[in-house]
Scaffold this motif. Structure first.
Motif, PDB file in Angstrom:
ATOM      1  N   ARG A 188      54.892  18.393  41.324  1.00  0.00           N
ATOM      2  CA  ARG A 188      54.473  19.285  40.224  1.00  0.00           C
ATOM      3  C   ARG A 188      53.807  20.549  40.775  1.00  0.00           C
ATOM      4  O   ARG A 188      52.742  20.946  40.345  1.00  0.00           O
ATOM      5  CB  ARG A 188      53.581  18.547  39.230  1.00  0.00           C
ATOM      6  CG  ARG A 188      54.306  17.348  38.642  1.00  0.00           C
ATOM      7  CD  ARG A 188      53.992  16.953  37.238  1.00  0.00           C
ATOM      8  NE  ARG A 188      53.825  17.961  36.223  1.00  0.00           N
ATOM      9  CZ  ARG A 188      54.809  18.491  35.494  1.00  0.00           C
ATOM     10  NH1 ARG A 188      56.058  18.146  35.711  1.00  0.00           N
ATOM     11  NH2 ARG A 188      54.557  19.366  34.548  1.00  0.00           N
TER      12      ARG A 188
ATOM     13  N   TYR B 245      50.740  24.524  38.780  1.00  0.00           N
ATOM     14  CA  TYR B 245      51.189  25.503  37.793  1.00  0.00           C
ATOM     15  C   TYR B 245      50.081  26.481  37.402  1.00  0.00           C
ATOM     16  O   TYR B 245      50.309  27.694  37.371  1.00  0.00           O
ATOM     17  CB  TYR B 245      51.727  24.799  36.532  1.00  0.00           C
ATOM     18  CG  TYR B 245      51.945  25.780  35.416  1.00  0.00           C
ATOM     19  CD1 TYR B 245      53.120  26.529  35.353  1.00  0.00           C
ATOM     20  CD2 TYR B 245      50.954  26.020  34.464  1.00  0.00           C
ATOM     21  CE1 TYR B 245      53.303  27.483  34.366  1.00  0.00           C
ATOM     22  CE2 TYR B 245      51.138  26.974  33.470  1.00  0.00           C
ATOM     23  CZ  TYR B 245      52.310  27.697  33.418  1.00  0.00           C
ATOM     24  OH  TYR B 245      52.483  28.646  32.448  1.00  0.00           O
TER      25      TYR B 245
ATOM     26  N   SER C  62      55.839  30.731  32.550  1.00  0.00           N
ATOM     27  CA  SER C  62      55.317  29.992  31.402  1.00  0.00           C
ATOM     28  C   SER C  62      56.397  29.224  30.648  1.00  0.00           C
ATOM     29  O   SER C  62      56.092  28.336  29.848  1.00  0.00           O
ATOM     30  CB  SER C  62      54.589  30.933  30.441  1.00  0.00           C
ATOM     31  OG  SER C  62      55.512  31.716  29.713  1.00  0.00           O
ATOM     32  N   LEU C  63      57.657  29.545  30.918  1.00  0.00           N
ATOM     33  CA  LEU C  63      58.774  28.848  30.275  1.00  0.00           C
ATOM     34  C   LEU C  63      59.433  27.824  31.198  1.00  0.00           C
ATOM     35  O   LEU C  63      60.430  27.219  30.842  1.00  0.00           O
ATOM     36  CB  LEU C  63      59.804  29.870  29.784  1.00  0.00           C
ATOM     37  CG  LEU C  63      59.268  30.845  28.728  1.00  0.00           C
ATOM     38  CD1 LEU C  63      60.257  31.964  28.478  1.00  0.00           C
ATOM     39  CD2 LEU C  63      58.929  30.110  27.440  1.00  0.00           C
TER      40      LEU C  63
ATOM     41  N   SER D 125      59.737  24.295  33.561  1.00  0.00           N
ATOM     42  CA  SER D 125      59.522  22.874  33.231  1.00  0.00           C
ATOM     43  C   SER D 125      58.146  22.379  33.641  1.00  0.00           C
ATOM     44  O   SER D 125      57.708  21.335  33.169  1.00  0.00           O
ATOM     45  CB  SER D 125      60.613  22.006  33.874  1.00  0.00           C
ATOM     46  OG  SER D 125      60.522  22.081  35.292  1.00  0.00           O
TER      47      SER D 125
ATOM     48  N   PRO E 113      52.611  23.678  30.834  1.00  0.00           N
ATOM     49  CA  PRO E 113      52.108  22.723  29.839  1.00  0.00           C
ATOM     50  C   PRO E 113      52.869  22.877  28.531  1.00  0.00           C
ATOM     51  O   PRO E 113      53.183  23.997  28.128  1.00  0.00           O
ATOM     52  CB  PRO E 113      50.630  23.119  29.660  1.00  0.00           C
ATOM     53  CG  PRO E 113      50.309  24.050  30.763  1.00  0.00           C
ATOM     54  CD  PRO E 113      51.602  24.618  31.276  1.00  0.00           C
ATOM     55  N   ARG E 114      53.160  21.773  27.888  1.00  0.00           N
ATOM     56  CA  ARG E 114      53.858  21.807  26.599  1.00  0.00           C
ATOM     57  C   ARG E 114      52.891  22.183  25.497  1.00  0.00           C
ATOM     58  O   ARG E 114      51.773  21.686  25.459  1.00  0.00           O
ATOM     59  CB  ARG E 114      54.499  20.457  26.283  1.00  0.00           C
ATOM     60  CG  ARG E 114      55.616  20.112  27.239  1.00  0.00           C
ATOM     61  CD  ARG E 114      56.797  21.056  27.082  1.00  0.00           C
ATOM     62  NE  ARG E 114      57.506  21.210  28.349  1.00  0.00           N
ATOM     63  CZ  ARG E 114      57.904  22.382  28.833  1.00  0.00           C
ATOM     64  NH1 ARG E 114      57.663  23.489  28.201  1.00  0.00           N
ATOM     65  NH2 ARG E 114      58.552  22.455  29.961  1.00  0.00           N
ATOM     66  N   ARG E 115      53.337  23.075  24.620  1.00  0.00           N
ATOM     67  CA  ARG E 115      52.483  23.510  23.510  1.00  0.00           C
ATOM     68  C   ARG E 115      52.645  22.631  22.315  1.00  0.00           C
ATOM     69  O   ARG E 115      53.614  22.055  22.045  1.00  0.00           O
ATOM     70  CB  ARG E 115      52.798  24.960  23.144  1.00  0.00           C
ATOM     71  CG  ARG E 115      52.505  25.869  24.303  1.00  0.00           C
ATOM     72  CD  ARG E 115      52.866  27.300  23.950  1.00  0.00           C
ATOM     73  NE  ARG E 115      52.956  28.025  25.219  1.00  0.00           N
ATOM     74  CZ  ARG E 115      53.987  28.730  25.582  1.00  0.00           C
ATOM     75  NH1 ARG E 115      55.018  28.867  24.822  1.00  0.00           N
ATOM     76  NH2 ARG E 115      53.995  29.340  26.734  1.00  0.00           N
TER      77      ARG E 115
END
Length: 136
Positions: free
Chosen positions: A23, A110, A128-129, A131, A134-136
């Motif tokens: 990651r 990240y 920011s897009l 993988s 962080p998922r919003r």
């Protein structure tokens, strides 16, 4: 004019070198401003064939990255440039590469990668897009 003297915007291909397992994102220093961090990117050349191939070539030249493009991320347009972003899963790093005497590379998480490239809005938006974002 907005295109810096060109009739059409410059096409720039950007690799987001990642290690999915760890990651992490591989960031590099700018060649001209050594205290600024970027992602590997550069102009598409007719010999590249595809935009993906150009992103992979830039990652190799600027960061000594070997791997494969795994995902198209986004396209960002500005008046002078159209940026195409691709994730590149890193399989290995060359000990020496074309720009190794001009750049430093570093694996970061990240949040740190985003912080380092935030000075360049297009890079921050592309990252920011990814993988790893962080998922919003």
């Amino acid at each position: 004019m907005g295109t810096k003297g060109r009739e059409v915007p410059r096409v720039v291909c950007c690799a987001i070198p990642i290690s999915s397992a760890a990651r992490k994102v591989l960031v590099i220093t700018s060649r001209t401003r050594h205290d600024f961090w970027v992602l590997p990117k550069g102009g598409w050349e007719s010999t590249d064939g595809t935009l993906e191939a150009a992103a992979s070539r830039e990652a190799s030249e600027e960061a000594g990255v070997r791997g494969r493009i795994t995902r198209y991320v986004t396209t960002i347009k500005s008046p002078s440039t159209t940026y195409h972003f691709y994730e590149l899963e890193v399989s290995s790093l060359d000990k020496e590469w074309l720009e190794c005497k001009e750049r430093t590379r570093e694996w970061v998480d990240y949040a740190e990668a985003y912080r380092r490239v935030a000075w360049k809005p297009e890079l921050a938006q592309g990252l920011s897009l990814s993988s790893l974002a962080p998922r919003r």
